[in-house]
Scaffold this motif. Sequence first.
Motif, mmCIF file in Angstrom:
data_model
loop_
_atom_site.group_PDB
_atom_site.id
_atom_site.type_symbol
_atom_site.label_atom_id
_atom_site.label_comp_id
_atom_site.label_asym_id
_atom_site.label_seq_id
_atom_site.Cartn_x
_atom_site.Cartn_y
_atom_site.Cartn_z
ATOM 1 N N SER A 1 0.849 -4.226 3.022
ATOM 2 C CA SER A 1 -0.288 -4.619 2.754
ATOM 3 C C SER A 1 -0.340 -6.074 2.026
ATOM 4 O O SER A 1 -1.326 -6.704 2.051
ATOM 5 C CB SER A 1 -0.562 -3.683 1.448
ATOM 6 N N THR B 1 -10.408 -4.997 0.548
ATOM 7 C CA THR B 1 -8.861 -4.912 0.143
ATOM 8 C C THR B 1 -8.466 -3.352 0.423
ATOM 9 O O THR B 1 -7.444 -3.350 0.663
ATOM 10 C CB THR B 1 -8.863 -5.188 -1.352
ATOM 11 N N THR B 2 -9.302 -2.607 0.478
ATOM 12 C CA THR B 2 -9.167 -0.956 0.613
ATOM 13 C C THR B 2 -8.592 -1.106 2.212
ATOM 14 O O THR B 2 -7.490 -0.288 2.414
ATOM 15 C CB THR B 2 -10.126 -0.069 0.172
ATOM 16 N N ALA C 1 -0.665 -3.744 -4.021
ATOM 17 C CA ALA C 1 -0.740 -5.046 -3.827
ATOM 18 C C ALA C 1 -1.714 -5.915 -4.065
ATOM 19 O O ALA C 1 -1.351 -6.957 -4.425
ATOM 20 C CB ALA C 1 -1.073 -5.090 -2.119
ATOM 21 N N LYS C 2 -2.882 -5.296 -4.493
ATOM 22 C CA LYS C 2 -3.754 -6.209 -5.321
ATOM 23 C C LYS C 2 -3.346 -6.623 -6.843
ATOM 24 O O LYS C 2 -3.649 -7.548 -7.488
ATOM 25 C CB LYS C 2 -5.198 -5.368 -5.306
ATOM 26 N N SER D 1 -0.314 -0.382 5.492
ATOM 27 C CA SER D 1 0.539 0.610 5.444
ATOM 28 C C SER D 1 0.693 0.918 6.780
ATOM 29 O O SER D 1 1.978 1.522 7.016
ATOM 30 C CB SER D 1 -0.191 2.075 4.709
ATOM 31 N N GLY E 1 -5.377 -2.508 2.784
ATOM 32 C CA GLY E 1 -4.194 -1.569 2.237
ATOM 33 C C GLY E 1 -4.146 -0.439 3.436
ATOM 34 O O GLY E 1 -2.732 -0.302 3.512
ATOM 35 N N ALA F 1 -1.126 1.718 -1.702
ATOM 36 C CA ALA F 1 -0.380 0.565 -1.423
ATOM 37 C C ALA F 1 -1.405 -0.904 -1.608
ATOM 38 O O ALA F 1 -0.938 -1.798 -1.884
ATOM 39 C CB ALA F 1 0.120 0.420 -0.054
ATOM 40 N N GLY F 2 -2.369 -0.618 -0.983
ATOM 41 C CA GLY F 2 -3.531 -1.694 -1.268
ATOM 42 C C GLY F 2 -3.847 -2.141 -2.823
ATOM 43 O O GLY F 2 -4.054 -3.000 -3.065
ATOM 44 N N ILE G 1 3.603 -1.208 1.061
ATOM 45 C CA ILE G 1 3.155 -2.060 -0.054
ATOM 46 C C ILE G 1 3.620 -3.516 0.628
ATOM 47 O O ILE G 1 2.549 -4.389 0.545
ATOM 48 C CB ILE G 1 3.860 -2.023 -1.380
#
Length: 88
Positions: free
Chosen positions: A72, A32-33, A17-18, A40, A36, A13-14, A69
């Motif tokens: 995130s 970012t991870t 989203a990125k 979630s 994510g 999901a991360g 998503i």
Amino acid sequence: MGIISWIILGLLAGAIAKILLPGRDPGGLIGTTLIGIAGSFVGGWLSATFLHRSVARHFYDPATWGAAIVGSLALLIAYRLLFGNSRD
């Protein structure tokens, strides 16, 4: 779903989203991870609490993916608003 499934879902999901929200992030790949994964959990909690939609079904439930998503994306936007200028 177990905790490992949520972590895997959060990683994916991360990444999604990125892709949907490109640009430089203050935390880089690791930040970012983690956003994510947290997104979630937040998305799943919000979905279960306010929409009364249980997310404890199976890994391939589209509502679970959508909640992860959206969560995130929300956390990524908030993170950029709070810490966006720290990485110029």
